[in-house]
Design a protein around this motif. Structure first.
Motif, PDB file in Angstrom:
ATOM      1  N   THR A 235      21.889  41.695  43.525  1.00  0.00           N
ATOM      2  CA  THR A 235      22.629  41.818  42.777  1.00  0.00           C
ATOM      3  C   THR A 235      23.952  42.543  43.195  1.00  0.00           C
ATOM      4  OG1 THR A 235      20.986  42.780  41.111  1.00  0.00           O
ATOM      5  CG2 THR A 235      22.859  43.379  40.828  1.00  0.00           C
ATOM      6  N   PHE A 236      25.201  42.618  42.233  1.00  0.00           N
ATOM      7  CA  PHE A 236      26.068  42.688  43.047  1.00  0.00           C
ATOM      8  C   PHE A 236      26.847  43.439  41.850  1.00  0.00           C
ATOM      9  CE2 PHE A 236      25.302  39.164  45.618  1.00  0.00           C
ATOM     10  CZ  PHE A 236      25.560  39.292  46.712  1.00  0.00           C
ATOM     11  N   THR A 237      27.521  44.659  41.991  1.00  0.00           N
ATOM     12  CA  THR A 237      28.522  45.152  40.618  1.00  0.00           C
ATOM     13  C   THR A 237      29.748  44.818  41.257  1.00  0.00           C
ATOM     14  OG1 THR A 237      27.946  47.104  41.787  1.00  0.00           O
ATOM     15  CG2 THR A 237      26.650  46.405  39.768  1.00  0.00           C
ATOM     16  N   ILE A 238      30.451  44.821  40.675  1.00  0.00           N
ATOM     17  CA  ILE A 238      32.314  44.666  41.002  1.00  0.00           C
ATOM     18  C   ILE A 238      32.817  45.760  39.691  1.00  0.00           C
ATOM     19  CG2 ILE A 238      33.773  43.302  40.855  1.00  0.00           C
ATOM     20  CD1 ILE A 238      32.163  40.708  41.223  1.00  0.00           C
ATOM     21  N   ARG A 239      34.014  46.599  40.221  1.00  0.00           N
ATOM     22  CA  ARG A 239      34.608  47.102  39.121  1.00  0.00           C
ATOM     23  C   ARG A 239      35.722  46.609  39.569  1.00  0.00           C
ATOM     24  NH1 ARG A 239      34.012  51.072  35.096  1.00  0.00           N
ATOM     25  NH2 ARG A 239      31.821  52.284  36.188  1.00  0.00           N
ATOM     26  N   LEU A 240      36.929  46.605  38.045  1.00  0.00           N
ATOM     27  CA  LEU A 240      37.394  45.557  37.873  1.00  0.00           C
ATOM     28  C   LEU A 240      38.810  46.214  37.440  1.00  0.00           C
ATOM     29  CD1 LEU A 240      39.123  42.854  37.376  1.00  0.00           C
ATOM     30  CD2 LEU A 240      37.943  42.689  35.121  1.00  0.00           C
ATOM     31  N   THR A 241      39.549  46.807  37.700  1.00  0.00           N
ATOM     32  CA  THR A 241      40.887  47.395  37.510  1.00  0.00           C
ATOM     33  C   THR A 241      42.323  46.279  37.258  1.00  0.00           C
ATOM     34  OG1 THR A 241      39.554  49.631  38.791  1.00  0.00           O
ATOM     35  CG2 THR A 241      41.963  49.294  37.184  1.00  0.00           C
ATOM     36  N   LEU A 242      43.133  46.588  35.907  1.00  0.00           N
ATOM     37  CA  LEU A 242      43.861  45.816  35.683  1.00  0.00           C
ATOM     38  C   LEU A 242      45.334  46.632  35.099  1.00  0.00           C
ATOM     39  CD1 LEU A 242      42.498  43.482  32.844  1.00  0.00           C
ATOM     40  CD2 LEU A 242      43.136  42.738  34.961  1.00  0.00           C
ATOM     41  N   THR A 243      46.470  46.595  36.493  1.00  0.00           N
ATOM     42  CA  THR A 243      47.077  47.339  35.795  1.00  0.00           C
ATOM     43  C   THR A 243      48.748  46.323  35.259  1.00  0.00           C
ATOM     44  OG1 THR A 243      48.162  46.155  38.467  1.00  0.00           O
ATOM     45  CG2 THR A 243      46.175  48.304  38.536  1.00  0.00           C
ATOM     46  N   GLU A 244      49.172  47.606  35.169  1.00  0.00           N
ATOM     47  CA  GLU A 244      50.150  46.831  34.171  1.00  0.00           C
ATOM     48  C   GLU A 244      52.055  46.700  34.833  1.00  0.00           C
ATOM     49  OE1 GLU A 244      52.584  47.383  29.971  1.00  0.00           O
ATOM     50  OE2 GLU A 244      51.460  48.494  30.416  1.00  0.00           O
ATOM     51  N   GLY A 245      52.915  45.572  35.782  1.00  0.00           N
ATOM     52  CA  GLY A 245      53.883  45.252  35.954  1.00  0.00           C
ATOM     53  C   GLY A 245      53.916  45.574  37.273  1.00  0.00           C
ATOM     54  N   LYS A 246      52.453  46.223  38.612  1.00  0.00           N
ATOM     55  CA  LYS A 246      51.949  46.150  39.461  1.00  0.00           C
ATOM     56  C   LYS A 246      51.022  44.697  40.067  1.00  0.00           C
ATOM     57  CE  LYS A 246      53.161  50.240  39.888  1.00  0.00           C
ATOM     58  NZ  LYS A 246      52.316  51.964  39.729  1.00  0.00           N
ATOM     59  N   THR A 247      51.250  44.443  41.509  1.00  0.00           N
ATOM     60  CA  THR A 247      50.628  42.555  41.710  1.00  0.00           C
ATOM     61  C   THR A 247      49.189  43.682  42.326  1.00  0.00           C
ATOM     62  OG1 THR A 247      51.670  42.799  43.522  1.00  0.00           O
ATOM     63  CG2 THR A 247      52.103  41.232  41.811  1.00  0.00           C
ATOM     64  N   ASN A 248      48.313  43.139  42.646  1.00  0.00           N
ATOM     65  CA  ASN A 248      47.281  43.499  43.262  1.00  0.00           C
ATOM     66  C   ASN A 248      47.979  44.676  45.023  1.00  0.00           C
ATOM     67  OD1 ASN A 248      44.662  44.231  44.604  1.00  0.00           O
ATOM     68  ND2 ASN A 248      44.006  41.855  44.465  1.00  0.00           N
ATOM     69  N   ASN A 249      48.537  43.476  45.215  1.00  0.00           N
ATOM     70  CA  ASN A 249      48.994  43.960  47.335  1.00  0.00           C
ATOM     71  C   ASN A 249      49.784  45.070  46.700  1.00  0.00           C
ATOM     72  OD1 ASN A 249      47.468  41.454  48.031  1.00  0.00           O
ATOM     73  ND2 ASN A 249      49.657  40.686  48.017  1.00  0.00           N
ATOM     74  N   HIS A 250      50.805  45.320  45.610  1.00  0.00           N
ATOM     75  CA  HIS A 250      51.441  46.462  45.827  1.00  0.00           C
ATOM     76  C   HIS A 250      50.465  47.800  45.512  1.00  0.00           C
ATOM     77  CE1 HIS A 250      55.388  43.911  43.928  1.00  0.00           C
ATOM     78  NE2 HIS A 250      55.092  43.966  45.569  1.00  0.00           N
ATOM     79  N   TYR A 251      49.784  47.646  44.473  1.00  0.00           N
ATOM     80  CA  TYR A 251      48.660  48.732  44.122  1.00  0.00           C
ATOM     81  C   TYR A 251      48.366  48.927  45.753  1.00  0.00           C
ATOM     82  CZ  TYR A 251      45.069  50.779  41.769  1.00  0.00           C
ATOM     83  OH  TYR A 251      43.879  52.087  41.586  1.00  0.00           O
ATOM     84  N   ILE A 252      47.347  48.018  46.055  1.00  0.00           N
ATOM     85  CA  ILE A 252      46.536  48.456  47.049  1.00  0.00           C
ATOM     86  C   ILE A 252      48.220  49.004  48.198  1.00  0.00           C
ATOM     87  CG2 ILE A 252      44.993  47.519  49.109  1.00  0.00           C
ATOM     88  CD1 ILE A 252      44.122  45.275  47.708  1.00  0.00           C
ATOM     89  N   LEU A 253      49.054  48.626  48.679  1.00  0.00           N
ATOM     90  CA  LEU A 253      49.696  49.354  49.214  1.00  0.00           C
ATOM     91  C   LEU A 253      50.107  50.886  49.383  1.00  0.00           C
ATOM     92  CD1 LEU A 253      52.514  46.359  50.017  1.00  0.00           C
ATOM     93  CD2 LEU A 253      51.090  46.740  51.786  1.00  0.00           C
ATOM     94  N   PHE A 254      50.215  50.837  47.209  1.00  0.00           N
ATOM     95  CA  PHE A 254      50.504  52.635  47.250  1.00  0.00           C
ATOM     96  C   PHE A 254      48.749  53.364  46.976  1.00  0.00           C
ATOM     97  CE2 PHE A 254      49.921  55.149  43.542  1.00  0.00           C
ATOM     98  CZ  PHE A 254      50.795  55.834  43.143  1.00  0.00           C
ATOM     99  N   VAL A 255      47.810  52.690  47.212  1.00  0.00           N
ATOM    100  CA  VAL A 255      46.833  53.649  47.154  1.00  0.00           C
ATOM    101  C   VAL A 255      46.925  53.555  48.932  1.00  0.00           C
ATOM    102  CG1 VAL A 255      44.247  53.159  47.300  1.00  0.00           C
ATOM    103  CG2 VAL A 255      45.424  52.801  45.630  1.00  0.00           C
ATOM    104  N   ALA A 256      46.785  52.928  49.682  1.00  0.00           N
ATOM    105  CA  ALA A 256      46.772  52.883  51.130  1.00  0.00           C
ATOM    106  C   ALA A 256      47.817  53.770  51.896  1.00  0.00           C
ATOM    107  CB  ALA A 256      46.883  51.937  52.085  1.00  0.00           C
ATOM    108  N   GLY A 257      49.052  53.674  51.248  1.00  0.00           N
ATOM    109  CA  GLY A 257      49.935  54.765  51.268  1.00  0.00           C
ATOM    110  C   GLY A 257      49.638  56.438  50.927  1.00  0.00           C
ATOM    111  N   GLY A 258      49.332  56.297  50.440  1.00  0.00           N
ATOM    112  CA  GLY A 258      48.634  57.836  49.565  1.00  0.00           C
ATOM    113  C   GLY A 258      47.450  58.617  50.741  1.00  0.00           C
TER     114      GLY A 258
END
Length: 335
Positions: A235-258
């Protein structure tokens, strides 16, 4: 729970398994609960009806007709109602209030539409203490609203799998999305209220689902499960998060920067603590040294030679004795 009802439920489950009946949704019993029945197309609804499945004969619960309105059968009167029964709606969900263990069992909603004909969704209601609790997500996926979202999982085991399923997990219900028979390469698409695309082929070990034009309601926990005929599962479980106006890379960079800023802040706090500690240690050492020095000076002063009241003069106006800092006086040599 009534033993007869439980026994009949077990018999029907056995029958359902033999006939490969798929339950589109599993609902946790609650005092106030809703059985979802959302037709995924906007075809014209001519009539719909809710049934509870019994061994002898399916029991009619409620009926809706766009022309004649709503009819609720007597045993369920004042206990159930349509959540949204309008002529233009494709949502025929049935809500319960004051539900009890007698409402545990198997249900389906049956719709007749024009021009596509009949459509049916199967639902099971289970006791709250047996409702499956989802495991924590093992994979995190971030995407942007309005994009096509694809979730993928791949088996790492060498078992001969028979079936792979995709589900969406919620606190009150579990929705089957797709089920693929790996030995035959045939699939079952659930009556989920949005379009789900998936792959299904004999012996595949990598599976995916795609949700076109993702919306906010697509966020959540998803599970794919490989099942072998011997009972083993992966079994594999996946948490999907959808953001508005931000691409996946931008979100990841934001989290990594934080995360990097938090790490830097922790490092600065540690350095400041070490420096402060070292300064306190130096001040303590200086204090101990000064105390020791003052003690030595005081002891030396107690043993000094007394200074004469009338010091002899050498005629030059200077005293023969001069003061030295090393605790005694020494005569000055005459020229």
């Amino acid at each position: 729970m009534d033993y007869l009802t439980f026994f009949l439920a077990i018999l029907y489950m056995y029958k359902a398994l033999c006939e490969e009946v798929f339950w589109d949704t599993t609902v946790k019993l609650a005092e106030n609960m809703t059985l979802e029945c959302v037709y995924p197309s906007m075809n014209t609804l001519t009539q719909m009806e809710w049934f509870k499945i019994n061994m002898m004969k399916d029991e009619s619960i409620a009926l809706f007709n766009p022309t004649y309105g709503v009819i609720v059968r007597k045993p369920y009167a004042d206990r159930v109602y349509f959540s949204n029964s309008t002529n233009a709606s494709n949502d025929m969900s049935l809500s319960f209030h004051n539900a009890s263990e007698a409402d545990i069992g198997f249900y389906y909603c049956s719709l007749h539409t024009f021009p596509h004909g009949p459509w049916k969704k199967m639902i099971q209601v289970v006791p709250s203490d047996t409702f499956e609790v989802a495991v924590p997500s093992t994979i995190q996926t971030v995407s942007e609203l309005g994009k096509n979202v694809t979730l993928t999982c791949q088996s790492q085991m060498q078992w001969q799998f028979q079936e792979v399923t995709w589900e969406k997990i919620q606190p009150h219900q579990i929705d089957l999305l797709t089920s693929c028979n790996l030995s035959q390469g045939s699939s079952y698409t659930s009556k989920y209220p949005r379009q789900i695309l998936s792959n299904c082929s004999q012996g595949m070990r990598r599976t995916f689902i795609t949700m076109p034009l993702a919306t906010a309601s697509d966020s959540g926990l998803y599970r794919c499960c490989f099942k072998a005929s011997t009972g083993e599962t992966e079994t594999f479980t996946i948490r999907l998060t959808l953001t508005e106006g931000k691409t996946n890379n931008h979100y990841i960079l934001f989290v990594a920067g934080g995360a990097a800023l938090l790490l830097l802040l922790a490092l600065l706090i540690t350095i400041a603590t070490v420096i402060s500690y070292k300064r306190r240690r130096r001040r303590q050492k200086r204090g101990l040294f000064k105390e020791y020095w003052d003690t030595q000076n005081k002891a030396a002063s107690n043993h000094r030679s007394p200074v004469p009241t009338n010091q002899p003069s050498d005629g030059t106006g200077e005293d023969i004795y001069v003061n030295y800092p090393n605790f005694f006086r020494r005569p000055k040599t005459r020229v």
